[in-house]
Design a protein around this motif. Structure first.
Motif, short mmCIF file in Angstrom:
data_model
loop_
_atom_site.label_atom_id
_atom_site.label_comp_id
_atom_site.label_asym_id
_atom_site.label_seq_id
_atom_site.Cartn_x
_atom_site.Cartn_y
_atom_site.Cartn_z
N GLY A 2 -97.07 -16.12 -84.98
CA GLY A 2 -97.00 -16.24 -83.53
C GLY A 2 -97.58 -14.99 -82.90
N ASP A 3 -98.01 -15.12 -81.66
CA ASP A 3 -98.56 -13.99 -80.93
C ASP A 3 -97.99 -14.02 -79.53
OD1 ASP A 3 -100.04 -11.98 -79.79
OD2 ASP A 3 -101.99 -12.76 -80.42
N GLY A 4 -96.98 -13.18 -79.27
CA GLY A 4 -96.33 -13.16 -77.97
C GLY A 4 -94.83 -12.99 -78.11
N ARG A 5 -94.13 -13.29 -77.05
CA ARG A 5 -92.68 -13.12 -76.99
C ARG A 5 -91.97 -14.33 -77.58
NH1 ARG A 5 -91.29 -9.38 -72.73
NH2 ARG A 5 -89.49 -10.64 -72.18
N LEU A 6 -90.98 -14.05 -78.44
CA LEU A 6 -90.17 -15.12 -79.03
C LEU A 6 -88.89 -15.20 -78.22
CD1 LEU A 6 -89.78 -17.26 -81.16
CD2 LEU A 6 -89.04 -15.49 -82.75
N ASN A 7 -88.83 -16.21 -77.35
CA ASN A 7 -87.72 -16.33 -76.40
C ASN A 7 -87.38 -17.80 -76.19
OD1 ASN A 7 -89.78 -17.26 -74.71
ND2 ASN A 7 -90.01 -15.29 -73.69
N MET A 8 -86.64 -18.09 -75.13
CA MET A 8 -86.20 -19.46 -74.89
C MET A 8 -87.35 -20.42 -74.62
SD MET A 8 -84.49 -19.13 -71.11
CE MET A 8 -84.29 -20.86 -70.80
N VAL A 9 -88.49 -19.90 -74.20
CA VAL A 9 -89.66 -20.75 -73.95
C VAL A 9 -90.37 -21.08 -75.25
CG1 VAL A 9 -91.90 -20.84 -72.79
CG2 VAL A 9 -89.93 -19.84 -71.61
N VAL A 35 -95.40 -10.13 -82.56
CA VAL A 35 -94.29 -10.51 -81.68
C VAL A 35 -93.59 -9.23 -81.24
CG1 VAL A 35 -92.14 -11.81 -81.50
CG2 VAL A 35 -94.03 -12.73 -82.86
N PRO A 36 -93.92 -8.72 -80.05
CA PRO A 36 -93.35 -7.45 -79.61
C PRO A 36 -91.93 -7.55 -79.09
CG PRO A 36 -94.81 -8.30 -77.92
CD PRO A 36 -94.91 -9.23 -79.10
N PHE A 37 -91.48 -8.79 -78.78
CA PHE A 37 -90.17 -8.96 -78.14
C PHE A 37 -89.52 -10.24 -78.62
CE2 PHE A 37 -87.52 -10.90 -74.88
CZ PHE A 37 -86.65 -9.86 -74.58
N MET A 38 -88.21 -10.16 -78.89
CA MET A 38 -87.42 -11.34 -79.22
C MET A 38 -86.07 -11.21 -78.53
SD MET A 38 -86.27 -12.85 -82.95
CE MET A 38 -85.19 -11.48 -83.37
N ASP A 39 -85.63 -12.29 -77.88
CA ASP A 39 -84.30 -12.29 -77.27
C ASP A 39 -83.36 -13.15 -78.11
OD1 ASP A 39 -84.92 -14.94 -76.63
OD2 ASP A 39 -85.01 -14.60 -74.47
N MET A 81 -84.43 -4.23 -84.05
CA MET A 81 -83.19 -3.84 -83.38
C MET A 81 -82.31 -5.06 -83.10
SD MET A 81 -82.60 -1.92 -79.73
CE MET A 81 -83.12 -3.35 -78.80
N VAL A 82 -82.90 -6.15 -82.62
CA VAL A 82 -82.14 -7.38 -82.36
C VAL A 82 -81.53 -7.92 -83.65
CG1 VAL A 82 -82.32 -9.78 -81.60
CG2 VAL A 82 -83.44 -7.98 -80.28
N LEU A 83 -82.32 -7.92 -84.72
CA LEU A 83 -81.82 -8.40 -86.02
C LEU A 83 -80.67 -7.53 -86.53
CD1 LEU A 83 -85.28 -9.10 -87.68
CD2 LEU A 83 -83.60 -10.83 -87.02
N THR A 84 -80.79 -6.23 -86.36
CA THR A 84 -79.77 -5.30 -86.83
C THR A 84 -78.50 -5.39 -86.00
OG1 THR A 84 -81.49 -3.80 -87.61
CG2 THR A 84 -79.29 -2.87 -87.33
N LEU A 85 -78.64 -5.39 -84.67
CA LEU A 85 -77.46 -5.45 -83.80
C LEU A 85 -76.67 -6.74 -83.98
CD1 LEU A 85 -78.86 -3.89 -80.50
CD2 LEU A 85 -77.22 -2.87 -82.10
N SER A 86 -77.35 -7.81 -84.34
CA SER A 86 -76.68 -9.09 -84.52
C SER A 86 -76.25 -9.31 -85.98
CB SER A 86 -77.62 -10.23 -84.10
OG SER A 86 -78.78 -10.21 -84.91
N ASN A 87 -76.54 -8.34 -86.85
CA ASN A 87 -76.25 -8.43 -88.30
C ASN A 87 -77.01 -9.54 -89.00
OD1 ASN A 87 -74.57 -6.18 -88.69
ND2 ASN A 87 -72.83 -7.31 -87.87
#
Length: 110
Positions: free
Chosen positions: A17-24, A51-55, A87-93
């Motif tokens: 993928g190329d872009g933000r991984l989010n609800m869209v 993928v620079p950003f994931m929510d 960071m998201v992967l780590t914070l969510s375990n």
């Protein structure tokens, strides 16, 4: 975000993928992975290098894809996550059940 796929043989497919991984974009990732699993490629590598950003929705999409792959006797591995995604992967375990690899080749070396 659109996703591209590449078959590596032996039931392995790389999803990029190329872009933000989010609800869209999360539903598109789930659909792309499901389509490839349905065609007999249950070993998935998701390349996150662009993928620079994931929510949390993107995280949920990855977990859903992991579950789908494992239910098909496969697995899902991630490659090259950015600092924010890590960071998201780590914070969510989630990094405990979905470790990252440095390259596509390393993901299924075992």
């Amino acid at each position: 975000m659109e996703f591209t796929t590449e078959s590596l043989g032996d039931g392995i497919v790389v999803v990029r993928g190329d872009g933000r991984l989010n609800m869209v974009s999360g539903p598109a990732l789930r659909e792309t992975v499901k389509r490839r699993i349905d065609t007999g490629e249950p070993r998935i590598v998701v390349d996150l290098s662009k993928v620079p950003f994931m929510d949390s929705s993107g995280l949920g999409a990855l977990i859903s894809c992991l579950k789908t792959a494992r239910e098909a006797s496969g697995d899902l591995r991630i490659v090259s996550p950015s600092a924010q995604v890590t960071m998201v992967l780590t914070l969510s375990n989630v990094d405990k059940i979905l470790p990252s690899y440095d390259s596509v080749e390393a993901a299924y070396r075992d």
